[in-house]
Write a protein that holds these residues in place. Structure first.
Motif, PDB file in Angstrom:
ATOM      1  N   ARG A   1       4.940   1.968   1.662  1.00 42.14           N
ATOM      2  CA  ARG A   1       5.947   2.010   0.763  1.00 42.14           C
ATOM      3  C   ARG A   1       6.856   3.731   1.572  1.00 42.14           C
ATOM      4  O   ARG A   1       8.159   3.866   1.710  1.00 42.14           O
ATOM      5  N   GLU A   2       5.815   4.535   1.901  1.00 44.76           N
ATOM      6  CA  GLU A   2       6.188   5.623   3.005  1.00 44.76           C
ATOM      7  C   GLU A   2       7.217   5.261   3.737  1.00 44.76           C
ATOM      8  O   GLU A   2       8.209   5.836   4.056  1.00 44.76           O
TER       9      GLU A   2
ATOM     10  N   ARG B   1       0.954  -1.325  -0.405  1.00 45.35           N
ATOM     11  CA  ARG B   1      -0.348   0.313  -0.114  1.00 45.35           C
ATOM     12  C   ARG B   1       0.795   1.030  -0.520  1.00 45.35           C
ATOM     13  O   ARG B   1       1.853   1.395   0.517  1.00 45.35           O
ATOM     14  N   PRO B   2       0.702   2.460  -0.566  1.00 40.48           N
ATOM     15  CA  PRO B   2       0.221   3.560  -0.109  1.00 40.48           C
ATOM     16  C   PRO B   2       1.867   4.663   1.142  1.00 40.48           C
ATOM     17  O   PRO B   2       2.865   4.104   0.822  1.00 40.48           O
ATOM     18  N   GLU B   3       1.009   3.659   1.942  1.00 38.18           N
ATOM     19  CA  GLU B   3       1.463   3.802   3.337  1.00 38.18           C
ATOM     20  C   GLU B   3       2.389   3.792   3.440  1.00 38.18           C
ATOM     21  O   GLU B   3       3.576   4.186   4.121  1.00 38.18           O
TER      22      GLU B   3
END
Length: 324
Positions: free
Chosen positions: A269-270, A265-267
């Motif tokens: 990866r962040e 999910r994007p979070e």
């Protein structure tokens, strides 16, 4: 603001109106505040009771404003007395609870033999397990010889949700037959979503719980559950049980297929990018706008998926696989 003192916004508005226009009649207050006559009289009685208004010496039928400093000092002083008494009661309760905890552990010591504790009564076993789970800081590993019932699954969710929220790692090994028991796969999915994991093996030798790799709870007799359980804290014994769990875990099969590494999910990866910069959990939480517990839970999930035993290894493997 002043509700704890018994004053609402309406009372303060009426007091302000009287400050602005001294001697304002009740009829004038209905026009100035939009209150009906009954409400105005009720607020005036309240302000007099609280010390913000006082009867005139010249005409007891008239009310005059008092200094808010005097009135507030009196009200706040009374409130502080109540809080002080409550604080004393809390201190007394803490002292009493500490005495009961000490007494509880003294009773337990009578059944403990060095670093081995034998518990027979089911309620006592449950209480001890709950206490160990509350005190655990890093991980809880479970070996189950039978598939959990629906009631046991719901109880496990209730007990484990708080531990998972604290960022702890929870792993469960269940007999292969459990894959076909109602609720077990659903529980495994629930566990995985929160950073835990569940696997199956063909056979489990004894029902065992391991806390932080330092304390173990196992059935006294694997063939007779009525004999109760034993709690071990001897390092050598616990290390052996933890090694057995790890071997079974490596040979087990996931109850729920873990998500693909390409499906981050994007979070997630962040989070990996922030960890790669050497940022601490608190800084990562602020940057992502989430709680520290959520950060630690996400780290546990990613560590499990990347088979990373440390945060350094997690960052390295994420970079190797092109995830960051």
């Amino acid at each position: 603001m002043f509700e704890p003192l018994g004053l609402d916004e309406t009372a303060i508005a009426v007091y302000r109106a009287l400050l602005t226009t001294p001697g304002l009649s009740p009829q004038g207050l209905t026009v100035a505040t939009g209150l009906n006559p009954g409400q105005v009289h009720a607020v005036l009685d309240l302000l007099e009771e609280k010390g913000f208004l006082r009867r005139s010496h010249n005409d007891p039928g008239e009310l005059r404003t008092e200094s808010p400093l005097v009135a507030f000092e009196r009200l706040i002083g009374r409130h502080e007395e109540v809080l002080h008494r409550s604080q004393e009661q809390l201190s007394s309760m803490r002292a009493g609870s500490a005495e009961l905890v000490e007494e509880y552990h003294r009773v337990l010591e009578r059944t403990r033999l060095g670093q081995i504790e034998h518990i027979v009564a089911t309620d006592e076993i449950v209480a001890r397990v709950l206490e160990l789970g509350q005190n655990a800081e890093r991980s809880v590993d479970s070996l189950l010889t039978t598939s959990p019932t629906q009631h046991q699954i719901e109880q496990a969710k209730s007990d484990e949700a708080a531990m998972l929220a604290r960022g702890m790692r929870l792993r469960s090994i269940i007999p292969a037959a459990g894959r076909h028991v109602d609720g077990v796969v659903e529980y495994a999915a629930w566990l995985q979503e929160r950073g835990g994991a569940a696997r199956t093996v063909l056979s489990v030798p004894n029902q065992t719980l391991l806390y932080d790799g330092e304390v173990a709870v196992l059935m006294f007799n694997h063939a007779d559950f009525t004999r109760g359980a034993i709690v071990l804290s001897a390092p050598g014994a616990v290390v052996a049980l933890q090694s057995l769990f790890d071997l079974l875990w490596e040979s087990g099969t996931d109850l729920v297929e873990p998500p693909s590494l390409d499906e981050l999910r994007p979070e997630e990866r962040e989070l990996l990018q922030l960890l790669g910069r050497g940022m601490k959990d608190e800084a990562v939480a602020r940057a992502l706008g989430i709680s520290i517990r959520t950060v630690r839970r996400m780290i546990n999930i990613l560590s499990e998926r990347l088979d990373a035993p440390s945060r350094f290894t997690l960052g390295a493997r994420a970079h190797e696989r092109g995830l960051i």
